[in-house]
Structure formats: structure tokens, C-alpha cells
Design a protein around this motif. Structure first.
Motif, PDB file in Angstrom:
ATOM      1  N   ARG A   1       0.813  -1.216   0.000  1.00 26.03           N
ATOM      2  CA  ARG A   1       0.000   0.000   0.000  1.00 26.03           C
ATOM      3  C   ARG A   1       0.846   1.267   0.000  1.00 26.03           C
ATOM      4  O   ARG A   1       0.564   2.228   0.703  1.00 26.03           O
ATOM      5  N   MET A   2       1.907   1.266  -0.766  1.00 24.16           N
ATOM      6  CA  MET A   2       2.774   2.430  -0.904  1.00 24.16           C
ATOM      7  C   MET A   2       2.978   2.741  -2.383  1.00 24.16           C
ATOM      8  O   MET A   2       4.076   2.576  -2.914  1.00 24.16           O
ATOM      9  N   PRO A   3       1.936   3.198  -3.074  1.00 25.89           N
ATOM     10  CA  PRO A   3       2.056   3.423  -4.517  1.00 25.89           C
ATOM     11  C   PRO A   3       3.030   4.538  -4.868  1.00 25.89           C
ATOM     12  O   PRO A   3       3.625   4.530  -5.934  1.00 25.89           O
ATOM     13  N   ARG A   4       3.237   5.521  -3.978  1.00 28.24           N
ATOM     14  CA  ARG A   4       4.158   6.620  -4.283  1.00 28.24           C
ATOM     15  C   ARG A   4       5.599   6.136  -4.384  1.00 28.24           C
ATOM     16  O   ARG A   4       6.394   6.693  -5.125  1.00 28.24           O
ATOM     17  N   MET A   5       5.961   5.094  -3.636  1.00 25.89           N
ATOM     18  CA  MET A   5       7.331   4.593  -3.678  1.00 25.89           C
ATOM     19  C   MET A   5       7.681   4.140  -5.094  1.00 25.89           C
ATOM     20  O   MET A   5       8.739   4.475  -5.618  1.00 25.89           O
ATOM     21  N   SER A   6       6.777   3.418  -5.702  1.00 26.38           N
ATOM     22  CA  SER A   6       7.008   2.953  -7.065  1.00 26.38           C
ATOM     23  C   SER A   6       7.009   4.132  -8.040  1.00 26.38           C
ATOM     24  O   SER A   6       7.833   4.192  -8.957  1.00 26.38           O
ATOM     25  N   ALA A   7       6.108   5.094  -7.839  1.00 27.95           N
ATOM     26  CA  ALA A   7       6.020   6.252  -8.729  1.00 27.95           C
ATOM     27  C   ALA A   7       7.287   7.091  -8.680  1.00 27.95           C
ATOM     28  O   ALA A   7       7.756   7.597  -9.706  1.00 27.95           O
TER      29      ALA A   7
ATOM     30  N   MET B   1      10.366   6.089  -8.004  1.00 25.02           N
ATOM     31  CA  MET B   1      11.443   5.398  -8.714  1.00 25.02           C
ATOM     32  C   MET B   1      11.212   5.413 -10.220  1.00 25.02           C
ATOM     33  O   MET B   1      12.153   5.574 -10.988  1.00 25.02           O
ATOM     34  N   GLU B   2       9.949   5.272 -10.635  1.00 23.70           N
ATOM     35  CA  GLU B   2       9.663   5.331 -12.067  1.00 23.70           C
ATOM     36  C   GLU B   2      10.016   6.698 -12.625  1.00 23.70           C
ATOM     37  O   GLU B   2      10.553   6.806 -13.725  1.00 23.70           O
ATOM     38  N   ARG B   3       9.748   7.759 -11.873  1.00 21.31           N
ATOM     39  CA  ARG B   3      10.092   9.119 -12.308  1.00 21.31           C
ATOM     40  C   ARG B   3      11.601   9.283 -12.407  1.00 21.31           C
ATOM     41  O   ARG B   3      12.114   9.878 -13.348  1.00 21.31           O
ATOM     42  N   TRP B   4      12.354   8.735 -11.439  1.00 20.32           N
ATOM     43  CA  TRP B   4      13.808   8.848 -11.467  1.00 20.32           C
ATOM     44  C   TRP B   4      14.372   8.103 -12.676  1.00 20.32           C
ATOM     45  O   TRP B   4      15.240   8.618 -13.382  1.00 20.32           O
ATOM     46  N   VAL B   5      13.874   6.914 -12.916  1.00 15.34           N
ATOM     47  CA  VAL B   5      14.353   6.123 -14.060  1.00 15.34           C
ATOM     48  C   VAL B   5      14.037   6.851 -15.367  1.00 15.34           C
ATOM     49  O   VAL B   5      14.872   6.926 -16.267  1.00 15.34           O
ATOM     50  N   GLN B   6      12.842   7.424 -15.460  1.00 15.68           N
ATOM     51  CA  GLN B   6      12.473   8.164 -16.666  1.00 15.68           C
ATOM     52  C   GLN B   6      13.391   9.375 -16.855  1.00 15.68           C
ATOM     53  O   GLN B   6      13.873   9.626 -17.965  1.00 15.68           O
ATOM     54  N   SER B   7      13.646  10.126 -15.792  1.00 16.14           N
ATOM     55  CA  SER B   7      14.527  11.287 -15.886  1.00 16.14           C
ATOM     56  C   SER B   7      15.938  10.869 -16.273  1.00 16.14           C
ATOM     57  O   SER B   7      16.567  11.484 -17.134  1.00 16.14           O
ATOM     58  N   CYS B   8      16.434   9.814 -15.658  1.00 17.58           N
ATOM     59  CA  CYS B   8      17.781   9.320 -15.966  1.00 17.58           C
ATOM     60  C   CYS B   8      17.876   8.893 -17.423  1.00 17.58           C
ATOM     61  O   CYS B   8      18.843   9.208 -18.114  1.00 17.58           O
TER      62      CYS B   8
ATOM     63  N   ARG C   1      22.192  17.297  -6.334  1.00 14.17           N
ATOM     64  CA  ARG C   1      22.848  18.524  -5.886  1.00 14.17           C
ATOM     65  C   ARG C   1      22.582  19.744  -6.750  1.00 14.17           C
ATOM     66  O   ARG C   1      22.663  20.867  -6.264  1.00 14.17           O
ATOM     67  N   HIS C   2      22.293  19.552  -8.028  1.00  9.66           N
ATOM     68  CA  HIS C   2      22.210  20.698  -8.920  1.00  9.66           C
ATOM     69  C   HIS C   2      20.890  20.825  -9.672  1.00  9.66           C
ATOM     70  O   HIS C   2      20.458  21.929  -9.957  1.00  9.66           O
ATOM     71  N   ARG C   3      20.287  19.719 -10.032  1.00 10.76           N
ATOM     72  CA  ARG C   3      19.088  19.763 -10.875  1.00 10.76           C
ATOM     73  C   ARG C   3      17.914  20.341 -10.094  1.00 10.76           C
ATOM     74  O   ARG C   3      17.620  19.931  -8.984  1.00 10.76           O
ATOM     75  N   ALA C   4      17.231  21.286 -10.708  1.00 11.70           N
ATOM     76  CA  ALA C   4      16.056  21.898 -10.076  1.00 11.70           C
ATOM     77  C   ALA C   4      14.880  20.937 -10.115  1.00 11.70           C
ATOM     78  O   ALA C   4      14.651  20.252 -11.107  1.00 11.70           O
ATOM     79  N   HIS C   5      14.115  20.892  -9.025  1.00 11.48           N
ATOM     80  CA  HIS C   5      12.951  20.032  -8.913  1.00 11.48           C
ATOM     81  C   HIS C   5      11.725  20.905  -8.656  1.00 11.48           C
ATOM     82  O   HIS C   5      11.713  21.686  -7.705  1.00 11.48           O
TER      83      HIS C   5
END
Length: 96
Positions: A12-18, A20-27, A56-60
């Protein structure tokens, strides 16, 4: 060679997967689609460099344009907008 370990997401932690998916997509879009990697060592080096850049540098947007390891800039006071007058005049032979 290091073995890849699988990390399971919590129940029941759907944000955890989201996240990581966002990080992989950005990478992928910001690094892997733009680089020609020669071997695993080169890939690991590029991923370490990207991780430092990402943290350290990328704006979020979610952090008010700050990086996760960089503090948010505090406002110096109310923003003052200046009134700018724009004058238009016809130029002979110009665009219509």
C-alpha cells in the motif's frame, strides 16, 4: 561484478514505485538517451555523475526549484513589480 538486488516496494505504498519510475524516466531522458556508453564501467561512472547532478544541482519543481541536497532560497521580502511602458509605432515597410 556486483550482483543486482531487487528491492520490493512496501504494501500500500504506490508513491514509492512512482518516485522510482520518475527517477528512471529522468535518468533515461537526460542521460542514457544522450550518451554513447562503452562498457559497464563507463555506465557506472555516468550513473554516479548523474546521481550527483540530480541530487545537488538539478532543479525540482516539487521542491520550489531547489535540489534535494540544496536548501530552498528564502525570499528577501515582497516582490516588487515595476511598471514598464511599451510604445509601439509604425515602421514603413515593416510586418503587418
Amino acid at each position: 561484478m556486483d550482483e543486482i538486488q531487487t528491492v520490493l516496494t512496501g504494501i500500500r505504498m504506490p508513491r514509492m514505485s512512482a518516485i522510482m519510475e520518475r527517477w528512471v524516466q529522468s535518468c533515461r531522458h537526460e542521460l542514457l538517451d544522450r550518451c554513447l556508453l562503452w562498457n559497464e564501467r563507463h555506465l557506472q561512472h555516468a550513473l554516479r555523475e548523474y546521481e550527483q547532478f540530480y541530487n545537488r544541482h538539478r532543479a525540482h519543481q516539487a521542491l520550489a526549484q531547489a535540489a534535494p541536497l540544496r536548501p530552498v532560497r528564502q525570499a528577501q521580502g515582497p516582490v516588487r513589480w515595476q511598471l514598464v511602458r511599451v510604445a509601439a509605432h509604425r515602421v514603413r515597410g515593416g510586418a503587418r
